[in-house]
Design a protein around this motif. Structure first.
Motif, mmCIF file in Angstrom:
data_model
loop_
_atom_site.group_PDB
_atom_site.id
_atom_site.type_symbol
_atom_site.label_atom_id
_atom_site.label_comp_id
_atom_site.label_asym_id
_atom_site.label_seq_id
_atom_site.Cartn_x
_atom_site.Cartn_y
_atom_site.Cartn_z
ATOM 1 N N SER A 1 -34.673 -29.780 -9.412
ATOM 2 C CA SER A 1 -35.874 -29.020 -9.116
ATOM 3 C C SER A 1 -37.107 -28.828 -9.449
ATOM 4 N N ASN A 2 -37.113 -28.719 -11.065
ATOM 5 C CA ASN A 2 -38.136 -28.676 -12.263
ATOM 6 C C ASN A 2 -37.238 -28.877 -13.710
ATOM 7 N N ASP A 3 -38.462 -28.674 -14.238
ATOM 8 C CA ASP A 3 -37.938 -28.500 -15.842
ATOM 9 C C ASP A 3 -37.794 -27.792 -15.906
ATOM 10 N N ASP A 4 -37.252 -26.689 -15.517
ATOM 11 C CA ASP A 4 -36.933 -25.301 -16.516
ATOM 12 C C ASP A 4 -35.498 -25.192 -16.578
ATOM 13 N N LEU A 5 -34.910 -25.507 -14.589
ATOM 14 C CA LEU A 5 -32.992 -25.979 -14.444
ATOM 15 C C LEU A 5 -32.756 -27.059 -15.287
ATOM 16 N N ALA A 6 -33.379 -27.756 -15.813
ATOM 17 C CA ALA A 6 -32.884 -29.424 -16.262
ATOM 18 C C ALA A 6 -33.071 -29.318 -17.486
ATOM 19 N N ALA A 7 -33.381 -28.154 -18.406
ATOM 20 C CA ALA A 7 -33.201 -28.203 -19.931
ATOM 21 C C ALA A 7 -32.501 -27.550 -19.944
#
Length: 328
Positions: A249-255
């Motif tokens: 749902s966002n880049d923080d989680l993807a990182a």
């Protein structure tokens, strides 16, 4: 002994103008000459005069404040939008004041009540989806209203943002074009984040158009962060090791998901494609490539602030996000 507080009359006397001219100069009224405006401002600074916006609002029915309501100040997304707002209203005489809801509808209602009690010149509110009590407040407000970040729905006033439904669908089509067929989804503590839900709906719709469904969904009540994304990815891939893509749902989680994959020797993006949302700057420094949706956050803030300055009504501006590959 207390020093007597400087008054508007004192400013006018020091500047050598009438009290009315001093008042208009401090408000930035266009009919006051630049010379008089400079003299009044210098006089105010010299004697330490501070205007009373509440007193001014009793006669003008508004202050020089612009209320800005956001879900979070720690999220870079909203910080960049606020930067656009501040840049645009600089020099206008208006001053932004911020309220934070933490994605809580009850908190949002309290923040809106407090904001409106100050009689702001304008109100910039995140999203189109609000509790009914909040919608009533917004409909009854006399200020220029701008709803930001979203255009999927019916605006009460002006709006500027992106279609999150379309953004989710576009990411699904991007992953499908890359050959992904077994796709997972990771989300964190966004029970009230309707925009993330809209992206998920658009993502699912595009998969169904291709005859597919999301293979697995992993959610958590913990705050969204890279550590949370790492933990959620670990659990998701333990249960579904054959995934070839994960949408976050966002880049923080993807990182965080990327860090898990690297620790486990999983090649990204060849072994599994990781997709985020927002296109945050830090993603450019990731050690492997992810795909994400870059959103025009600063531009949204700039357009919203200009709508307030122009006194727009019922104007809607849809901006287009961009699919980008970052890191690696």
């Amino acid at each position: 002994m207390m020093t007597q507080k400087a008054t508007l009359a004192d400013v006018a006397a020091v500047a050598g103008v009438s009290k009315m001219t001093a008042s208009r100069a401090l408000r930035g009224a266009p009919e006051v000459s630049q010379l008089s405006r400079d003299r009044v401002q210098q006089a105010a600074a010299q004697i330490g005069y501070v205007a009373n916006p509440l007193a001014a609002s009793l006669s003008s029915k508004r202050t020089q404040l612009v209320g800005v309501v956001v879900p979070s100040l720690t999220n870079t997304v909203f910080a960049e939008m606020l930067t656009g707002i501040v840049e645009t209203i600089e020099g206008s005489g208006l001053q932004p004041v911020f309220g934070v809801t933490n994605y809580n509808p009850d908190t949002e209602l309290d923040v809106l009540r407090n904001m409106l009690s100050w009689r702001p010149a304008g109100l910039i509110v995140t999203g189109l989806d609000h509790p009914e009590a909040a919608k009533i407040l917004l409909r009854q407000s006399e200020q220029t209203l701008v709803q930001v970040m979203d255009v999927d729905g019916t605006a009460i006033g002006n709006c500027v943002g992106i279609s999150h439904t379309q953004a989710g669908a576009e990411m699904a089509r991007t992953l499908l074009a890359s050959g992904a067929r077994k796709i997972g989804y990771v989300n964190c503590t966004q029970i009230f984040d309707i925009r993330a839900t809209k992206r998920l709906d658009g993502f699912r719709g595009a998969l169904r158009d291709a005859g597919l469904e999301i293979t697995a969904i992993q959610t958590s009540d913990t705050p969204s962060s890279a550590p949370a994304g790492r933990a959620q990815t670990r659990q998701l891939m333990q249960e579904h090791p054959d995934l070839d893509a994960i949408y976050y749902s966002n880049d923080d989680l993807a990182a965080g998901g990327l860090f898990h994959c690297l620790a486990q020797g999983i090649c990204v993006p060849k072994g599994v494609i990781l997709a985020g949302f927002n296109g945050l700057e830090f993603s450019e420094s990731l050690p492997a490539q992810i795909v994400t949706t870059r959103t025009p956050r600063r531009e949204i803030g700039q357009i919203a602030a200009q709508m307030v300055l122009d006194g727009d009504t019922d104007k809607c501006v849809q901006l287009m996000p961009q699919i980008v590959y970052l890191g690696g």
